[in-house]
Design an enzyme around this catalytic site. Structure first.
Site, PDB file in Angstrom:
ATOM      1  CE  LYS A  72     -22.236  38.135 -12.318  1.00  0.00           C
ATOM      2  NZ  LYS A  72     -22.089  39.146 -13.014  1.00  0.00           N
TER       3      LYS A  72
ATOM      4  CE1 TYR B 261     -26.698  40.841 -15.528  1.00  0.00           C
ATOM      5  CE2 TYR B 261     -27.109  38.418 -15.983  1.00  0.00           C
ATOM      6  CZ  TYR B 261     -26.292  39.673 -15.714  1.00  0.00           C
ATOM      7  OH  TYR B 261     -25.466  38.823 -14.397  1.00  0.00           O
TER       8      TYR B 261
ATOM      9  CG  ASN C 270     -18.824  41.127 -12.835  1.00  0.00           C
ATOM     10  OD1 ASN C 270     -19.389  40.486 -12.414  1.00  0.00           O
ATOM     11  ND2 ASN C 270     -19.083  42.013 -12.681  1.00  0.00           N
TER      12      ASN C 270
ATOM     13  CG  HIS D 256     -26.957  40.609 -10.648  1.00  0.00           C
ATOM     14  ND1 HIS D 256     -27.073  41.369 -11.125  1.00  0.00           N
ATOM     15  CD2 HIS D 256     -28.121  40.561  -9.377  1.00  0.00           C
ATOM     16  CE1 HIS D 256     -28.061  42.664 -10.598  1.00  0.00           C
ATOM     17  NE2 HIS D 256     -28.526  41.334 -10.305  1.00  0.00           N
TER      18      HIS D 256
ATOM     19  CD  GLU E 158     -32.331  42.316 -10.098  1.00  0.00           C
ATOM     20  OE1 GLU E 158     -31.884  42.742 -11.416  1.00  0.00           O
ATOM     21  OE2 GLU E 158     -31.574  41.598  -9.333  1.00  0.00           O
TER      22      GLU E 158
HETATM   23  P1  ADP Z   1     -22.719  45.596 -12.163  1.00  0.00           P
HETATM   24  O1  ADP Z   1     -22.829  43.998 -12.622  1.00  0.00           O
HETATM   25  O2  ADP Z   1     -21.456  46.115 -11.484  1.00  0.00           O
HETATM   26  O3  ADP Z   1     -24.395  45.915 -11.969  1.00  0.00           O
HETATM   27  P2  ADP Z   1     -23.280  46.306 -14.957  1.00  0.00           P
HETATM   28  O4  ADP Z   1     -25.155  46.138 -14.788  1.00  0.00           O
HETATM   29  O5  ADP Z   1     -22.646  47.520 -16.305  1.00  0.00           O
HETATM   30  O6  ADP Z   1     -22.761  45.531 -14.166  1.00  0.00           O
HETATM   31  O7  ADP Z   1     -23.160  45.091 -15.582  1.00  0.00           O
HETATM   32  C1  ADP Z   1     -23.984  43.168 -15.911  1.00  0.00           C
HETATM   33  C2  ADP Z   1     -22.809  42.921 -15.844  1.00  0.00           C
HETATM   34  O8  ADP Z   1     -22.377  42.928 -16.842  1.00  0.00           O
HETATM   35  C3  ADP Z   1     -21.295  42.804 -14.961  1.00  0.00           C
HETATM   36  O9  ADP Z   1     -21.672  42.839 -13.910  1.00  0.00           O
HETATM   37  C4  ADP Z   1     -20.766  41.943 -15.978  1.00  0.00           C
HETATM   38  O10 ADP Z   1     -20.461  40.806 -15.556  1.00  0.00           O
HETATM   39  C5  ADP Z   1     -21.065  42.090 -17.698  1.00  0.00           C
HETATM   40  N1  ADP Z   1     -20.618  43.761 -18.878  1.00  0.00           N
HETATM   41  C6  ADP Z   1     -21.085  45.294 -17.991  1.00  0.00           C
HETATM   42  N2  ADP Z   1     -20.462  45.567 -18.948  1.00  0.00           N
HETATM   43  C7  ADP Z   1     -19.335  44.974 -19.654  1.00  0.00           C
HETATM   44  C8  ADP Z   1     -19.197  44.925 -21.354  1.00  0.00           C
HETATM   45  N3  ADP Z   1     -17.994  45.915 -21.786  1.00  0.00           N
HETATM   46  N4  ADP Z   1     -18.077  43.403 -21.575  1.00  0.00           N
HETATM   47  C9  ADP Z   1     -18.594  42.500 -20.748  1.00  0.00           C
HETATM   48  N5  ADP Z   1     -19.543  42.063 -19.770  1.00  0.00           N
HETATM   49  C10 ADP Z   1     -19.917  43.709 -19.548  1.00  0.00           C
END
Ligand code: ADP
Length: 202
Positions: free
Chosen positions: A16, A56, A157, A160, A171
């Site tokens: 990211k 997404y 974070n 992805h 994807e």
């Molecule tokens: P991951 O990336 O760990 O697989 P998810 O698929 O649950 O996580 O979510 C996709 C992305 O959405 C996360 O990596 C994060 O950047 C963002 N995200 C998830 N939940 C939240 C939230 N409650 N508030 C803000 N951003 C979120």
């Protein structure tokens, strides 16, 4: 009987914009590369809105699940949520698309046994401040749900990675054409996958 050998599993990984801005491309690639997974494709690009929204693309169940965490966090802080969990979830999708189009991203395909699980293990849990020490998100950044919610944005974070084989294939189609996906042999695949290891001793 399985039709595809486990060593052919593929995962899609996206670094990211925070990873690029923090100078962490090499660090993250190094962590993945030294597991023995094989890099099949890699490029740095500025994602289009269509790519981001396609990537997404989330159903209501996903939005409800993620949005309910926002609802719970608001309630825990003594505030009354002004939207439903699904609406908060849809906000997260939009915020994610804003985030990954805000600057260059690096997209990659990695292949090897349990590629999806291996990269998810290295990445760590979604929230950096609570993800395990030793993981990419746990070691290399400090964002949290609370701070992201206060500022109405996506959690930053760094990485992805796909969470199941069908998602990985969906994807990969969004980000790479067929001719960008290389087919080649890595010498170190011999020690990982060769059955008899009869090519080592002289
Ligand atoms: P991951 O990336 O760990 O697989 P998810 O698929 O649950 O996580 O979510 C996709 C992305 O959405 C996360 O990596 C994060 O950047 C963002 N995200 C998830 N939940 C939240 C939230 N409650 N508030 C803000 N951003 C979120």
């Amino acid at each position: 009987m399985e039709t595809t050998h486990p060593k052919k599993e593929r995962t899609f990984v996206l670094l990211k914009p925070d990873a690029i801005q923090r100078g962490l491309i090499g660090e993250v690639v190094h962590r993945i590369e030294r597991t023995g997974l094989k890099l099949i494709a890699l490029k740095i690009i500025i994602a289009t809105r269509e790519q981001a929204m396609g990537h997404y693309f989330k159903d209501d169940a996903w939005c409800e699940d993620k949005g309910s965490k926002t609802v719970a966090a608001l309630k825990a802080a003594g505030k009354r949520p002004k939207k439903t969990a699904i609406e908060f979830g849809r906000d997260i999708v939009r915020a994610l698309a804003d985030f990954i189009t805000s600057g260059p991203v690096v997209v990659m395909i990695w292949q090897g046994n349990e590629a999806i699980g291996v990269v998810r293990k290295l990445a760590g849990g979604t929230e950096p401040t609570t993800s395990d020490v030793g993981t990419i998100r746990g070691d290399l950044t400090i964002d949290s749900y609370r701070m992201a919610n206060v500022d109405s944005r996506a959690v930053r974070n760094l990485i992805h990675c796909s969470d199941k084989p069908e998602e990985a294939e969906r994807e990969i189609k969004i980000w790479f054409s067929k001719d960008e996906q290389l087919k080649y042999r890595l010498l170190n695949e011999e020690i990982l996958y060769d059955i008899n290891l009869d090519g080592i001793l002289e």
